[in-house]
Design a protein around this motif. Structure first.
Motif, short mmCIF file in Angstrom:
data_model
loop_
_atom_site.label_atom_id
_atom_site.label_comp_id
_atom_site.label_asym_id
_atom_site.label_seq_id
_atom_site.Cartn_x
_atom_site.Cartn_y
_atom_site.Cartn_z
N PHE A 1 -22.96 -61.26 93.81
CA PHE A 1 -22.09 -62.42 93.55
C PHE A 1 -20.85 -61.99 92.78
O PHE A 1 -19.72 -62.35 93.12
N LYS A 2 -21.05 -61.18 91.75
CA LYS A 2 -19.92 -60.80 90.89
C LYS A 2 -18.88 -60.00 91.67
O LYS A 2 -17.69 -60.10 91.41
N VAL A 3 -19.33 -59.16 92.60
CA VAL A 3 -18.36 -58.36 93.32
C VAL A 3 -17.99 -59.01 94.65
O VAL A 3 -17.35 -58.40 95.50
N SER A 4 -18.45 -60.24 94.85
CA SER A 4 -18.18 -61.03 96.05
C SER A 4 -18.55 -60.28 97.32
O SER A 4 -17.74 -60.11 98.22
N ALA A 5 -19.81 -59.82 97.36
CA ALA A 5 -20.32 -59.25 98.60
C ALA A 5 -21.02 -60.37 99.37
O ALA A 5 -21.64 -61.24 98.77
N ALA A 6 -20.89 -60.32 100.68
CA ALA A 6 -21.52 -61.37 101.49
C ALA A 6 -23.03 -61.19 101.42
O ALA A 6 -23.51 -60.07 101.30
N PRO A 7 -23.84 -62.22 101.52
CA PRO A 7 -23.47 -63.63 101.70
C PRO A 7 -23.27 -64.40 100.39
O PRO A 7 -23.60 -65.56 100.32
N PHE A 8 -22.80 -63.73 99.35
CA PHE A 8 -22.58 -64.41 98.07
C PHE A 8 -21.08 -64.51 97.79
O PHE A 8 -20.64 -64.50 96.67
N HIS A 9 -20.29 -64.57 98.84
CA HIS A 9 -18.85 -64.44 98.67
C HIS A 9 -18.13 -65.77 98.74
O HIS A 9 -16.92 -65.82 98.62
N PHE A 10 -18.88 -66.86 98.93
CA PHE A 10 -18.19 -68.10 99.31
C PHE A 10 -17.22 -68.62 98.25
O PHE A 10 -16.27 -69.31 98.57
N TRP A 11 -17.48 -68.27 97.00
CA TRP A 11 -16.56 -68.73 95.96
C TRP A 11 -15.21 -68.03 96.05
O TRP A 11 -14.19 -68.57 95.66
N THR A 12 -15.21 -66.80 96.58
CA THR A 12 -14.04 -65.93 96.42
C THR A 12 -12.73 -66.50 96.97
O THR A 12 -11.76 -66.60 96.22
N PRO A 13 -12.69 -66.88 98.24
CA PRO A 13 -11.39 -67.32 98.76
C PRO A 13 -10.84 -68.52 98.00
O PRO A 13 -9.65 -68.54 97.66
N ASP A 14 -11.70 -69.49 97.70
CA ASP A 14 -11.22 -70.68 97.00
C ASP A 14 -10.74 -70.36 95.60
O ASP A 14 -9.68 -70.83 95.17
N VAL A 15 -11.52 -69.54 94.91
CA VAL A 15 -11.13 -69.22 93.53
C VAL A 15 -9.86 -68.38 93.52
O VAL A 15 -8.93 -68.65 92.78
N TYR A 16 -9.80 -67.38 94.39
CA TYR A 16 -8.62 -66.53 94.42
C TYR A 16 -7.39 -67.34 94.83
O TYR A 16 -6.28 -67.11 94.37
N ASP A 17 -7.61 -68.27 95.74
CA ASP A 17 -6.49 -69.06 96.21
C ASP A 17 -6.04 -70.06 95.15
O ASP A 17 -4.84 -70.29 94.96
#
Lengths: 491, 454
Positions: B204-220
């Motif tokens: 989750f912390k390194v945004s590896a799939a399938p725990f990546h769903f937060w990444t695009p929204d947070v980064y965006d």
């Protein structure tokens, strides 16, 4: 030392070109660089025979088992000479083409040359891969930046195609690296490998795919006609005269001696694909109305013959391939210049819109006809020597059972080449004048000079091919030693 | 130790600087000086000179791997400061607080890259995460920023919970928090369960799939400057912790997790690359690109060799430098879409050339650091026995060429009027220096990796 200069001169010349803003100056500079490279290359081929001049090795990435080592042997000599000769011819013949931001254009051209030289010289797998990409990336920018209307998607297809294949090649090279006892990327270690038959098989495909796309061999050729059509003529010349030879070169250098058993067992498949490609491309070429696409398909057919011969594994065949690599490069360069002249004068490449040029432009007509003959490989032209050697090579091949069938089908290509080439000649030079060709002017100046140089080479090497054959002789013997699989069966 | 103390103290100093210094310029200069001091202190420690001797009771160990990564992280942060510190001003009024939070993150990075005890790992990850939650939401009047922060916080605390649970289970199985367990023939189920939970939370912390769903929204959603930092230095730090955890704590039970990590790597590569292809905004593309690059870095954990270690350090440097560079330009663009970059090369030939170097590096074209770092990963993976995974990875790298080159196409081959503001000469030279480092490391990676040994 010479071998290092071959690579360094275009590299440094290219980087400096970025900073020369004046259009005239940068052209002169690029030409000067390429002429110097040519002189170095000639020196390397004629009077430099000491190993110190033909080898260069220096440590680099030692922890990875890779070193910066270059070598100029028979095969490299032919291709470096081709690269070195082509560049001045290309630059002079396109002297009058105008480019926006010319400094970038010529810088990228020279960087491509540096990459090409590196590819032909490298004897270290990782270094080879570096140069392989170094030649590709500037070419991508050249074709996308200065090409025709559909250049962006077309060039992108070309890039993705070759890049995908080349990263697979990287995996193949890495795998081989892990098989070497001393963990080294050097060519010698690769040649010393004795892999099992199954391993050889898929390593063969990983490596061969990259080269097959580059050549291109039949099912992987779809990028080629579009790219040739859309690229700026100077870039097309580099692509077709030199860059496709990277594929042939790669097979000779990195595939055949490294995985000889796989090359033997897959030989029939590759030869079949190549022969299909020869006939397929020739038939399509007959249908083409666009002159550039016609030559593109004709080039696929010629290269197909080379790739078929590579797997026939005969001495005479390899000599033919090596001679023909040089000759094909020279001939197609001439044809592109003709296309460029026609397009510049009439604003179209459509054969159906042209006609009757011969009456008003006799010089163009003569030169064009000679080059067309070379494209059909008539006797007394250089291509005849190469193709004849290749046909005999396939015919006398002992590694395939279908040698006669392959030869017969391949020879069909000459007839088909006569059909499309002569049709093109007829449509452009003879027949009634069309509205476009009414005010035809003959060629003069640079282009005429370059074309004469090319035509003289066509005839000289057609009558007296000894110099080229002599370069190849020693190399081919060594090569056959390494790829000869017969002794494996005796054991 | 040097870097930890220096960055923690710097964080405190920056906190007070807001009312001691009333000039934004002096705050910025102070932050640069403090960070530079931290870097120098860290180099001293790499050379064997430690200023502080504190007994950590074996909970932290500053080995070369940790120190070298700390150096890379600090240098990348310094580059980030040089390029983007003025843009931090635009987020809100608490200028010095942002710096202070960044320093705390750096302290967290040091802890999480040099832990010897699972508790320290937990502390490090938390010290690094909490300031990030705040920074993500620092654009207080922007709803998207708030949403991103809340999302990040909720998901982040959930994964922290998983991590704690995992650590507790491992403690139950082994009776110690110290890493470096030795296992008997039969691996206890508790240990495996704990290991899985840690794997999930670290993924989750390194945004590896399938725990990546937060990444695009947070980064965006986060302010672009902050995204630039968290997508690079912080993510790389996560990987270093990940690597350390799996090398030292679970190295002995490798057969249990090797396949799983391999699958996570493959899925991450696939999802990151394929989704990135469809993005219209460069910022979101970079978010997905960070996922796909994470997939490559996962290969290091998969193979756990010396090559992998060297490669991960190199990867962290190459990826961070290139991404920070691209983000620094992106922040100044008016339009974040690909179309917004149309005709960029005509207006800013110098900047466009530098961006090309960064993009080539991310795509993994030779002569850039990005290629060699990918090369190290592939080498380690093949050495680890998985040719198929390596082939899959390079095919995905070929896909990545599509979206990186799309930006090059926009800049060079399409016409339009890309608008960029606030590019000073210093900014350009800093970027050029980063591009220079990228190429230099691409030709002589030993300049960096040798520090691991000498």
């Amino acid at each position: 030392m010479i071998v290092l200069l071959l690579f360094l001169v275009p590299l440094i010349g290219g980087f400096l070109s970025f900073f020369i803003k004046n259009d005239k100056t940068v052209r002169t500079w690029a030409l000067l660089t390429s002429v110097i490279t040519l002189l170095i290359s000639i020196a390397g081929n004629t009077f430099a025979h000491s190993p110190g001049q033909l080898h260069f090795s220096s440590s680099w990435l030692g922890s990875l088992g890779s070193s910066f080592s270059l070598q100029l042997d028979g095969l490299s000599q032919i291709l470096c000479l081709l690269t070195a000769i082509s560049y001045p011819l290309i630059l002079v013949s396109t002297w009058r083409s105008s480019y926006k931001t010319a400094n970038n254009f010529f810088a990228l051209m020279l960087l491509t040359q540096a990459g090409l030289m590196g590819v032909f010289l490298a004897t270290d797998a990782l270094l080879f891969y570096f140069f392989w990409e170094l030649a590709l990336v500037p070419m991508y920018f050249l074709c996308s930046g200065w090409g025709g209307e559909r250049r962006i998607p077309v060039t992108f297809k070309f890039f993705i195609y070759t890049f995908t294949a080349s990263v697979l090649m990287l995996i193949g090279l890495l795998y081989l690296y892990f098989q070497t006892p001393d963990r080294s990327f050097s060519l010698q270690s690769f040649y010393a490998l004795k892999l099992s038959n199954d391993t050889q098989s898929w390593v063969f495909w990983l490596l061969f795919l990259a080269f097959a796309v580059k050549m291109p061999v039949f099912p992987f050729h779809t990028w080629q006609p579009d790219t040739y059509e859309q690229s700026p003529t100077a870039a097309t010349m580099v692509l077709s005269a030199i860059m496709v030879k990277m594929g042939v070169y790669g097979v000779i250098r990195w595939v055949l001696p490294v995985v000889p058993i796989a090359a033997y067992s897959w030989g029939d498949v590759v030869m079949s694909l190549s022969v299909i490609g020869i006939i397929y491309a020739s038939i399509i070429a007959i249908q083409q109305d666009d002159f550039k696409r016609l030559i593109a398909y004709s080039s696929i057919a010629h290269i197909g013959l080379m790739s078929a011969t590579l797997f026939a594994e005969t001495k005479i065949g390899y000599q033919g391939v090596m001679v023909q690599m040089f000759n094909h490069g020279i001939n197609i360069l001439g044809l592109w210049i003709i296309v460029e002249l026609i397009e510049r004068q009439f604003g179209t490449r459509k054969l159906s819109q042209l006609g009757g040029v011969a009456q008003k432009a006799p010089a163009l007509a003569i030169l064009f006809v000679i080059l067309a003959f070379a494209n059909i490989s008539l006797p007394l032209t250089n291509a005849f020597i190469g193709e004849f050697l290749m046909f005999s090579g396939i015919w006398s091949s002992t590694v395939t059972h279908y040698n006669i069938l392959f030869t017969v089908l391949a020879i069909l290509s000459i007839i088909l080449a006569a059909v499309y080439t002569l049709t093109a000649v007829q449509k452009v030079l003879y027949g009634p004048e069309s509205s476009i060709t009414e005010g035809t002017k003959d060629i003069h100046g640079n282009e005429k000079m370059v074309l004469w140089v090319i035509v003289i080479m066509v005839v000289v090497f057609g009558v007296y091919p000894q110099p080229l054959l002599r370069i190849t002789d020693g190399f081919v013997d060594l090569l056959l030693n390494k790829i000869n699989v017969a002794h494996l069966f005796v054991k | 130790m040097n870097a930890l103390i220096f960055s923690a103290v710097s964080g405190v100093i920056m906190m007070f600087s807001s009312f001691l210094l009333n000039n934004k310029n002096s705050v910025r200069v102070l932050a640069h000086v403090l960070l530079l001091a931290t870097i120098i202190a860290n180099i001293f420690e790499l050379r064997g000179i430690s200023f502080f001797h504190i007994d950590t009771r074996g909970m932290l160990e500053f080995d070369r791997f940790a120190l070298l990564f700390t150096l890379v992280a600090n240098v990348c942060t310094f580059a980030f400061f040089l390029l983007s510190s003025r843009d931090l001003e635009k987020i809100g009024n608490h200028y010095s607080d942002y710096f202070s939070l960044l320093f705390f993150i750096l302290a967290g990075i040091v802890v999480s890259s040099s832990f010897k005890s699972l508790l320290m790992l937990f502390l490090g990850i938390e010290i690094l995460s909490i300031p990030l939650y705040i920074l993500t939401g620092s654009d207080k009047r922007n709803l998207k920023s708030n949403e991103a922060s809340l999302k990040y916080f909720l998901m982040g605390s959930f994964s922290t919970g998983l991590m704690l649970m995992g650590i507790a289970l491992i403690y139950g199985a082994t009776g110690t928090f110290q890493t470096g367990i030795t296992v008997a023939e039969k691996v206890p189920v508790l240990l495996i369960t704990g290991m899985m939970l840690l794997l999930f939370s670290m993924s989750f912390k390194v945004s590896a799939a399938p725990f990546h769903f937060w990444t695009p929204d947070v980064y965006d959603g986060a302010p672009t400057v902050v995204t630039s930092f968290m997508a690079t230095v912080v993510k790389a730090a996560g990987f270093i912790a990940f690597m350390r955890l799996f090398a030292e704590e679970f190295g002995s039970i490798r057969p249990e997790w090797k396949l799983l990590v391999g699958i996570v790597a493959a899925v991450t590569l696939f999802i990151g690359n394929i989704t990135a292809v469809f993005q219209q905004s460069v910022k979101r593309m970079l978010a997905y690109s960070s996922i796909s690059q994470a997939g490559f870095m996962m290969l290091a954990i998969y193979s756990l060799s010396n090559d992998a270690k060297e490669g991960l350090i190199l990867y962290a440097a190459a990826y961070s430098l290139a991404t920070i560079g691209i983000f620094a330009v992106l922040v100044r663009m008016k339009d974040y879409t690909f179309e917004g970059f149309n005709g960029f090369a005509k207006q800013q030939p110098f900047l466009a050339g530098i961006l090309v170097v960064f993009l080539l590096s991310l795509a993994g074209i030779p002569l850039t650091a990005g290629f060699l770092s990918k090369f190290y990963m592939l080498k380690a993976t093949i050495d680890g026995g998985s040719l198929a995974l390596a082939i899959f990875a390079v095919l995905m790298a070929a896909v990545s060429v599509y979206y990186y080159f799309r930006l090059i196409q926009s800049m060079y081959f399409k016409t339009g009027n890309a608008t960029i503001s606030g590019t000073t000469t210093g900014f350009k030279y800093t970027l050029a220096a980063l591009a220079g480092i990228t190429i230099l490391l691409g030709i002589f990676p030993n300049l960096l990796t040798n520090w691991l040994y000498f």
